[in-house]
Every structure is written in structure tokens, then in C-alpha cells.
Design an enzyme around this catalytic site. Structure first.
Site, PDB file in Angstrom:
ATOM      1  CE  LYS A  13       2.269  32.496  11.285  1.00 17.47           C
ATOM      2  NZ  LYS A  13       2.312  33.884  10.747  1.00 17.47           N
ATOM      3  NE  ARG A  88      -0.709  34.669  16.678  1.00 18.45           N
ATOM      4  CZ  ARG A  88      -1.035  34.185  15.490  1.00 18.45           C
ATOM      5  NH1 ARG A  88      -1.155  32.903  15.303  1.00 18.45           N
ATOM      6  NH2 ARG A  88      -1.228  35.004  14.506  1.00 18.45           N
ATOM      7  NE  ARG A 128      -3.797  36.552   4.227  1.00 21.38           N
ATOM      8  CZ  ARG A 128      -3.239  36.380   5.416  1.00 21.38           C
ATOM      9  NH1 ARG A 128      -2.410  35.380   5.612  1.00 21.38           N
ATOM     10  NH2 ARG A 128      -3.493  37.207   6.401  1.00 21.38           N
ATOM     11  NE  ARG A 161      -6.523  36.112   7.769  1.00 22.85           N
ATOM     12  CZ  ARG A 161      -5.455  35.588   8.355  1.00 22.85           C
ATOM     13  NH1 ARG A 161      -4.919  34.486   7.850  1.00 22.85           N
ATOM     14  NH2 ARG A 161      -4.916  36.141   9.406  1.00 22.85           N
ATOM     15  NE  ARG A 172      -2.959  39.807  11.410  1.00 21.09           N
ATOM     16  CZ  ARG A 172      -3.027  39.520  10.109  1.00 21.09           C
ATOM     17  NH1 ARG A 172      -3.630  40.339   9.274  1.00 21.09           N
ATOM     18  NH2 ARG A 172      -2.496  38.414   9.669  1.00 21.09           N
TER      19      ARG A 172
HETATM   20  P1  AP5 Z   1       0.430  33.396   4.382  1.00 20.99           P
HETATM   21  O1  AP5 Z   1       1.023  32.068   4.079  1.00 20.99           O
HETATM   22  O2  AP5 Z   1      -1.057  33.513   4.446  1.00 20.99           O
HETATM   23  O3  AP5 Z   1       1.111  34.027   5.708  1.00 20.99           O
HETATM   24  P2  AP5 Z   1       0.931  33.642   7.236  1.00 20.99           P
HETATM   25  O4  AP5 Z   1       2.279  33.702   7.869  1.00 20.99           O
HETATM   26  O5  AP5 Z   1       0.138  32.388   7.374  1.00 20.99           O
HETATM   27  O6  AP5 Z   1       0.129  34.925   7.716  1.00 20.99           O
HETATM   28  P3  AP5 Z   1      -1.168  35.032   8.643  1.00 20.99           P
HETATM   29  O7  AP5 Z   1      -1.715  36.413   8.390  1.00 20.99           O
HETATM   30  O8  AP5 Z   1      -2.089  33.878   8.419  1.00 20.99           O
HETATM   31  O9  AP5 Z   1      -0.533  34.953  10.024  1.00 20.99           O
HETATM   32  P4  AP5 Z   1      -1.115  35.401  11.335  1.00 20.99           P
HETATM   33  O10 AP5 Z   1      -0.159  34.786  12.242  1.00 20.99           O
HETATM   34  O11 AP5 Z   1      -1.282  36.871  11.474  1.00 20.99           O
HETATM   35  O12 AP5 Z   1      -2.647  34.888  11.268  1.00 20.99           O
HETATM   36  P5  AP5 Z   1      -3.384  33.597  11.846  1.00 20.99           P
HETATM   37  O13 AP5 Z   1      -4.375  33.145  10.865  1.00 20.99           O
HETATM   38  O14 AP5 Z   1      -2.417  32.640  12.385  1.00 20.99           O
HETATM   39  O15 AP5 Z   1       1.006  34.424   3.279  1.00 20.99           O
HETATM   40  C1  AP5 Z   1       0.559  35.782   3.231  1.00 20.99           C
HETATM   41  C2  AP5 Z   1       0.446  36.244   1.763  1.00 20.99           C
HETATM   42  O16 AP5 Z   1       1.749  36.253   1.199  1.00 20.99           O
HETATM   43  C3  AP5 Z   1      -0.399  35.314   0.860  1.00 20.99           C
HETATM   44  O17 AP5 Z   1      -1.165  36.080  -0.023  1.00 20.99           O
HETATM   45  C4  AP5 Z   1       0.652  34.472   0.114  1.00 20.99           C
HETATM   46  O18 AP5 Z   1       0.174  34.084  -1.180  1.00 20.99           O
HETATM   47  C5  AP5 Z   1       1.804  35.451   0.009  1.00 20.99           C
HETATM   48  N1  AP5 Z   1       3.110  34.791   0.013  1.00 20.99           N
HETATM   49  C6  AP5 Z   1       3.481  33.705   0.754  1.00 20.99           C
HETATM   50  N2  AP5 Z   1       4.762  33.386   0.496  1.00 20.99           N
HETATM   51  C7  AP5 Z   1       5.217  34.322  -0.414  1.00 20.99           C
HETATM   52  C8  AP5 Z   1       6.453  34.521  -1.068  1.00 20.99           C
HETATM   53  N3  AP5 Z   1       7.499  33.727  -0.849  1.00 20.99           N
HETATM   54  N4  AP5 Z   1       6.549  35.570  -1.919  1.00 20.99           N
HETATM   55  C9  AP5 Z   1       5.502  36.399  -2.160  1.00 20.99           C
HETATM   56  N5  AP5 Z   1       4.283  36.228  -1.564  1.00 20.99           N
HETATM   57  C10 AP5 Z   1       4.160  35.198  -0.713  1.00 20.99           C
HETATM   58  O19 AP5 Z   1      -4.165  34.247  13.098  1.00 20.99           O
HETATM   59  C11 AP5 Z   1      -5.246  35.129  12.896  1.00 20.99           C
HETATM   60  C12 AP5 Z   1      -5.779  35.569  14.236  1.00 20.99           C
HETATM   61  O20 AP5 Z   1      -6.277  34.437  14.978  1.00 20.99           O
HETATM   62  C13 AP5 Z   1      -4.762  36.228  15.193  1.00 20.99           C
HETATM   63  O21 AP5 Z   1      -4.601  37.608  14.925  1.00 20.99           O
HETATM   64  C14 AP5 Z   1      -5.412  35.962  16.547  1.00 20.99           C
HETATM   65  O22 AP5 Z   1      -6.477  36.846  16.793  1.00 20.99           O
HETATM   66  C15 AP5 Z   1      -5.991  34.561  16.358  1.00 20.99           C
HETATM   67  N6  AP5 Z   1      -5.032  33.496  16.764  1.00 20.99           N
HETATM   68  C16 AP5 Z   1      -4.510  32.531  15.967  1.00 20.99           C
HETATM   69  N7  AP5 Z   1      -3.684  31.741  16.667  1.00 20.99           N
HETATM   70  C17 AP5 Z   1      -3.670  32.222  17.927  1.00 20.99           C
HETATM   71  C18 AP5 Z   1      -2.985  31.849  19.106  1.00 20.99           C
HETATM   72  N8  AP5 Z   1      -2.113  30.829  19.130  1.00 20.99           N
HETATM   73  N9  AP5 Z   1      -3.219  32.573  20.240  1.00 20.99           N
HETATM   74  C19 AP5 Z   1      -4.077  33.601  20.246  1.00 20.99           C
HETATM   75  N10 AP5 Z   1      -4.747  34.021  19.149  1.00 20.99           N
HETATM   76  C20 AP5 Z   1      -4.545  33.341  17.996  1.00 20.99           C
HETATM   77 MG    MG Z   2      -1.748  31.915   8.145  1.00 21.59          MG
END
Ligand code: AP5
Ligand code: MG
Length: 223
Positions: A13, A88, A128, A161, A172
Site C-alpha cells: 500500500k 481499517r 522492509r 519497523r 497483524r
Molecule cells: P509496503 O508498501 O510498506 O506495504 P504496506 O501495505 O504499506 O504494509 P504496512 O506494513 O505498512 O501495512 P500495515 O497496514 O500493516 O501498516 P500501517 O503502517 O498502515 O511494502 C512492504 C515491503 O514490501 C517493502 O519492503 C516493499 O519494498 C516491498 N514491496 C512492495 N511492493 C513489492 C513488490 N511488488 N514486490 C516485492 N516487494 C515489494 O499501520 C501500522 C500500525 O498503525 C497498525 O498495525 C495499527 O496499529 C496502526 N494503524 C494504522 N492505521 C490504523 C487505522 N486506520 N486504525 C487503527 N490503527 C491503525
Molecule cells: Mg504502509
């Protein structure tokens, strides 16, 4: 365009959000990035969010929704936005619908689901690395920076992270299946959902995403 990206942790994402938002010329609003910035600055919001994030649990809806409501009120979001990581939960989605209606008599245009399986997620998250200054996302094998631990874009320090440890990733994924996956049906029922295969090279996925978004108003680009 008012766009939401949905998909499991590690679906890409954040990686795709950057390119898609640039293309659409709308701000990218990532709740995870906003929480992490607050944690590193030690704000009251960051102190509230940290323990939930470290466990891989969701931050409570009331905290999250107020933060997003404030961000959407900023003037740059008047032209549209790309939300990464919000909503979410179904209550967050319902609140988002209310906020848009009340503030601007507006609706979401489309929800883009990035589809990947759990094994791929685990490979992606274990390697990552994120830039401490510009938040650019790298991967030690799939998209490595030229110098280990240093961002190519601004020489910022790369970090792993806290929530990318194996046991936290497992939680997660469980939280996603339990609390976030129901959003897919919520948006499908409203005719807003479009899903793409999010495996393969990053550029191919961006092209696939922009192609899928065209019927919803994304400008035409090269195929
Ligand atoms: P990346 O692009 O970083 O993936 P992502 O989908 O953004 O994954 P996240 O871990 O950021 O998602 P998340 O939803 O768990 O975390 P968030 O920060 O939102 O890609 C991942 C890796 O893959 C990278 O190394 C990249 O280089 C690689 N990659 C990408 N594309 C690729 C490809 N095509 N091929 C190979 N490799 C590839 O949330 C974190 C925390 O915040 C949550 O757990 C929660 O506690 C809190 N939070 C955030 N939003 C909310 C909400 N709305 N409500 C409640 N809590 C929330
Ligand atoms: Mg992300």
C-alpha cells in the site's frame, strides 16, 4: 479523486500510494505514517498509539477517526486524497462516509484492493527498510538501496519497523482477517471496490492500478 487503498500488511500500500498519489496529484494520507511520526516525536497521540502498534493491534477507532477527520479538513485534501491504511474497520468506514458527506457533500470514488497472499507478505515485511527522514520504503532483496542502510533519495538512515518482527506480523495478519477484511464486502456491496493482483514488479503493479482506476476518473497514461 477520493481513493482508499486496502490490503493486508505488506501488500505494498505504502509503496504504491506514493506513485498513485503523484500520478493523480492528490495528497497521500497514511495513518500508519502519521502514527509513527507522532510516536517518534513523543506526542500525546503517539503515546496513546504506541502500545497498540507495537503489538500489531489496531489503535482504537475514536483516536484514529479524530486524527483523520482533522487531516481531511486541511486544504490540500479538498481536491481529493489517497488514504493508505484507513479505514481499517467497518465503523471507521461508516465514519468516513459521514465525514465526507457532512464536510463536503462528497463520497468516495473508489476503493482499490491490493491482493497478495500471506507467504508473500511475510517475505516482504521481513526485509522492509524505511527511511527515517522521507519515509521512502525499500526492501533488502526486492528493492535494495545502493548503500546498505542509507536512503538513495536523501541519504537518510534506514530502519526496520518495530512491528515487522515475525510474531507481530502474525498478529497483524490475524487482525487484518478479523477486522479489516470485512471492509472488502462493505465496499463491494456499494459498488466501490476494484481489486488487482499486487504481485510482480512494483512498476507493473502501478500500471495495473492506474488502469483499474481509469473508469473512476484517473487520467489515461501509457499502458
Ligand atoms: P509496503 O508498501 O510498506 O506495504 P504496506 O501495505 O504499506 O504494509 P504496512 O506494513 O505498512 O501495512 P500495515 O497496514 O500493516 O501498516 P500501517 O503502517 O498502515 O511494502 C512492504 C515491503 O514490501 C517493502 O519492503 C516493499 O519494498 C516491498 N514491496 C512492495 N511492493 C513489492 C513488490 N511488488 N514486490 C516485492 N516487494 C515489494 O499501520 C501500522 C500500525 O498503525 C497498525 O498495525 C495499527 O496499529 C496502526 N494503524 C494504522 N492505521 C490504523 C487505522 N486506520 N486504525 C487503527 N490503527 C491503525
Ligand atoms: Mg504502509
Amino acid at each position: 479523486m477520493r481513493l482508499v487503498l486496502v490490503g493486508p500488511p505488506g501488500a505494498g500500500k505504502g509503496t504504491q500510494a506514493q506513485f498513485i498519489a503523484e500520478h493523480l496529484q492528490v495528497p497521500k494520507i497514511s495513518t500508519g505514517d502519521i502514527f509513527r511520526a507522532n510516536v517518534s516525536e513523543g506526542t500525546a497521540l503517539g503515546r496513546k498509539a504506541k502500545s497498540f502498534m507495537d503489538r500489531g493491534d489496531l489503535v482504537p477507532d475514536d483516536v484514529t477517526v479524530d486524527m483523520v477527520r482533522d487531516r481531511l479538513a486541511d486544504s490540500d485534501a479538498a481536491v481529493g486524497f489517497l488514504l493508505d491504511g484507513f479505514p481499517r474497520t467497518v465503523p471507521q468506514a461508516e465514519t468516513l462516509d459521514d465525514v465526507l458527506r457532512e464536510a463536503a457533500d462528497a463520497k468516495l470514488d473508489v476503493v482499490l484492493e491490493l491482493v497478495v497472499d500471506d507467504d508473500e507478505v511475510i517475505r516482504r515485511l521481513s526485509g522492509r527498510r524505511t527511511c527515517r527522514t522521507c519515509n521512502h520504503i525499500w526492501h533488502v532483496d526486492f528493492d535494495p538501496p545502493q548503500a546498505e542502510g542509507v536512503c538513495d533519495l536523501d541519504n537518510g538512515e534506514l530502519y526496520q519497523r518495530e512491528d515487522d518482527k515475525a510474531e507481530t506480523v502474525a498478529n497483524r495478519l490475524h487482525v487484518y482477517a478479523d477486522q479489516t477484511a470485512p471492509l472488502v464486502a462493505y465496499y463491494a456491496e456499494r459498488g466501490l471496490l476494484v481489486g488487482i493482483d499486487a504481485t510482480g514488479p512494483v512498476d507493473d503493479i502501478t500500471s495495473r492500478a492506474l488502469h483499474a482506476l481509469r473508469p473512476f476518473g484517473a487520467a489515461r497514461t501509457e499502458d
